[in-house]
Structures are given as C-alpha cells and as structure tokens.
Design a protein around this motif. Structure first.
Motif, PDB file in Angstrom:
ATOM      1  N   PHE A 113       0.844  -1.184   0.000  1.00 35.90           N
ATOM      2  CA  PHE A 113       0.000   0.000   0.000  1.00 35.90           C
ATOM      3  C   PHE A 113       0.883   1.239   0.000  1.00 35.90           C
ATOM      4  O   PHE A 113       1.921   1.265   0.653  1.00 35.90           O
ATOM      5  CB  PHE A 113      -0.890   0.034   1.245  1.00 35.90           C
ATOM      6  CG  PHE A 113      -1.805  -1.155   1.343  1.00 35.90           C
ATOM      7  CD1 PHE A 113      -3.088  -1.091   0.822  1.00 35.90           C
ATOM      8  CD2 PHE A 113      -1.380  -2.326   1.930  1.00 35.90           C
ATOM      9  CE1 PHE A 113      -3.928  -2.193   0.910  1.00 35.90           C
ATOM     10  CE2 PHE A 113      -2.202  -3.433   2.015  1.00 35.90           C
ATOM     11  CZ  PHE A 113      -3.484  -3.364   1.499  1.00 35.90           C
ATOM     12  N   THR A 114       0.473   2.269  -0.744  1.00 37.15           N
ATOM     13  CA  THR A 114       1.142   3.547  -0.717  1.00 37.15           C
ATOM     14  C   THR A 114       0.195   4.552  -0.093  1.00 37.15           C
ATOM     15  O   THR A 114      -0.967   4.641  -0.472  1.00 37.15           O
ATOM     16  CB  THR A 114       1.548   4.000  -2.140  1.00 37.15           C
ATOM     17  OG1 THR A 114       2.426   3.007  -2.683  1.00 37.15           O
ATOM     18  CG2 THR A 114       2.240   5.338  -2.109  1.00 37.15           C
ATOM     19  N   VAL A 115       0.708   5.285   0.887  1.00 43.86           N
ATOM     20  CA  VAL A 115      -0.060   6.281   1.611  1.00 43.86           C
ATOM     21  C   VAL A 115       0.603   7.623   1.375  1.00 43.86           C
ATOM     22  O   VAL A 115       1.818   7.766   1.562  1.00 43.86           O
ATOM     23  CB  VAL A 115      -0.084   5.970   3.138  1.00 43.86           C
ATOM     24  CG1 VAL A 115      -0.917   6.978   3.887  1.00 43.86           C
ATOM     25  CG2 VAL A 115      -0.584   4.556   3.378  1.00 43.86           C
ATOM     26  N   GLY A 116      -0.190   8.623   0.927  1.00 40.84           N
ATOM     27  CA  GLY A 116       0.386   9.932   0.659  1.00 40.84           C
ATOM     28  C   GLY A 116      -0.684  10.990   0.503  1.00 40.84           C
ATOM     29  O   GLY A 116      -1.884  10.712   0.575  1.00 40.84           O
ATOM     30  N   ILE A 117      -0.232  12.210   0.254  1.00 42.61           N
ATOM     31  CA  ILE A 117      -1.145  13.332   0.053  1.00 42.61           C
ATOM     32  C   ILE A 117      -1.788  13.172  -1.320  1.00 42.61           C
ATOM     33  O   ILE A 117      -1.105  12.921  -2.315  1.00 42.61           O
ATOM     34  CB  ILE A 117      -0.384  14.673   0.141  1.00 42.61           C
ATOM     35  CG1 ILE A 117       0.287  14.788   1.505  1.00 42.61           C
ATOM     36  CG2 ILE A 117      -1.311  15.846  -0.102  1.00 42.61           C
ATOM     37  CD1 ILE A 117      -0.665  14.764   2.685  1.00 42.61           C
ATOM     38  N   GLY A 118      -3.100  13.307  -1.379  1.00 42.60           N
ATOM     39  CA  GLY A 118      -3.874  13.054  -2.585  1.00 42.60           C
ATOM     40  C   GLY A 118      -3.369  13.751  -3.837  1.00 42.60           C
ATOM     41  O   GLY A 118      -3.216  13.125  -4.879  1.00 42.60           O
ATOM     42  N   GLU A 119      -3.074  15.043  -3.758  1.00 39.40           N
ATOM     43  CA  GLU A 119      -2.660  15.796  -4.947  1.00 39.40           C
ATOM     44  C   GLU A 119      -1.313  15.301  -5.477  1.00 39.40           C
ATOM     45  O   GLU A 119      -1.064  15.313  -6.668  1.00 39.40           O
ATOM     46  CB  GLU A 119      -2.525  17.291  -4.640  1.00 39.40           C
ATOM     47  CG  GLU A 119      -3.805  17.972  -4.237  1.00 39.40           C
ATOM     48  CD  GLU A 119      -4.082  17.852  -2.747  1.00 39.40           C
ATOM     49  OE1 GLU A 119      -3.166  18.031  -1.933  1.00 39.40           O
ATOM     50  OE2 GLU A 119      -5.227  17.532  -2.415  1.00 39.40           O
ATOM     51  N   GLU A 120      -0.429  14.864  -4.583  1.00 37.92           N
ATOM     52  CA  GLU A 120       0.897  14.407  -4.990  1.00 37.92           C
ATOM     53  C   GLU A 120       0.861  13.019  -5.604  1.00 37.92           C
ATOM     54  O   GLU A 120       1.764  12.619  -6.313  1.00 37.92           O
ATOM     55  CB  GLU A 120       1.849  14.418  -3.796  1.00 37.92           C
ATOM     56  CG  GLU A 120       2.102  15.807  -3.257  1.00 37.92           C
ATOM     57  CD  GLU A 120       2.948  15.804  -2.001  1.00 37.92           C
ATOM     58  OE1 GLU A 120       3.439  14.735  -1.605  1.00 37.92           O
ATOM     59  OE2 GLU A 120       3.109  16.884  -1.419  1.00 37.92           O
ATOM     60  N   MET A 121      -0.194  12.257  -5.308  1.00 39.25           N
ATOM     61  CA  MET A 121      -0.284  10.888  -5.804  1.00 39.25           C
ATOM     62  C   MET A 121      -1.083  10.794  -7.092  1.00 39.25           C
ATOM     63  O   MET A 121      -1.193   9.719  -7.667  1.00 39.25           O
ATOM     64  CB  MET A 121      -0.912   9.995  -4.725  1.00 39.25           C
ATOM     65  CG  MET A 121      -0.001   9.855  -3.526  1.00 39.25           C
ATOM     66  SD  MET A 121      -0.698   8.897  -2.191  1.00 39.25           S
ATOM     67  CE  MET A 121      -1.083   7.363  -2.964  1.00 39.25           C
ATOM     68  N   ALA A 122      -1.624  11.875  -7.567  1.00 39.32           N
ATOM     69  CA  ALA A 122      -2.446  11.856  -8.776  1.00 39.32           C
ATOM     70  C   ALA A 122      -1.605  11.765 -10.023  1.00 39.32           C
ATOM     71  O   ALA A 122      -0.481  12.009 -10.085  1.00 39.32           O
ATOM     72  CB  ALA A 122      -3.315  13.090  -8.835  1.00 39.32           C
TER      73      ALA A 122
END
Length: 59
Positions: free
Chosen positions: A50-59
């Motif tokens: 699983f990758t967990v991160g800030i939504g905008e950076e993962m788009a």
C-alpha cells in the motif's frame, strides 16, 4: 516501509494488523505534511503493498 517526501509505501503481511498499520501511516503522513487526514490517500499498489500519501501528490 519506504519513505518518499510526503508518502510511505508499506508491505503488510498480517491481515489482522492491516487496519491499524494503515491508520498509523495515515496519521504519520498527515503530521509530517501538516495536512488534514482527509487529504491523505491510501492506494493498493500490489499484493500486500500500500502507498499512503497526500492526494494531490499521488495523482
């Protein structure tokens, strides 16, 4: 566990600890990025990974 800026990649072997582990990762990213928890995204990137991160950076 791998850290990249405001994201973390986690491999979880034990299904019983998955929820707790992901909650801890979300809390960590939220604190380190100084962002609200609702901006943190969890994406399954592979089997047990699983990758967990800030939504905008993962788009």
């Amino acid at each position: 566990m791998t850290f990249e800026s405001n994201s973390v990649t986690v491999k979880i072997w034990d299904r019983e600890t998955a929820h707790h582990t992901l909650e801890a990762a979300v809390a960590h990213i939220s604190r380190s990025a100084n962002a609200p928890r609702d901006r943190v995204k969890v994406i399954r990137t592979g089997p047990n990974i699983f990758t967990v991160g800030i939504g905008e950076e993962m788009a």
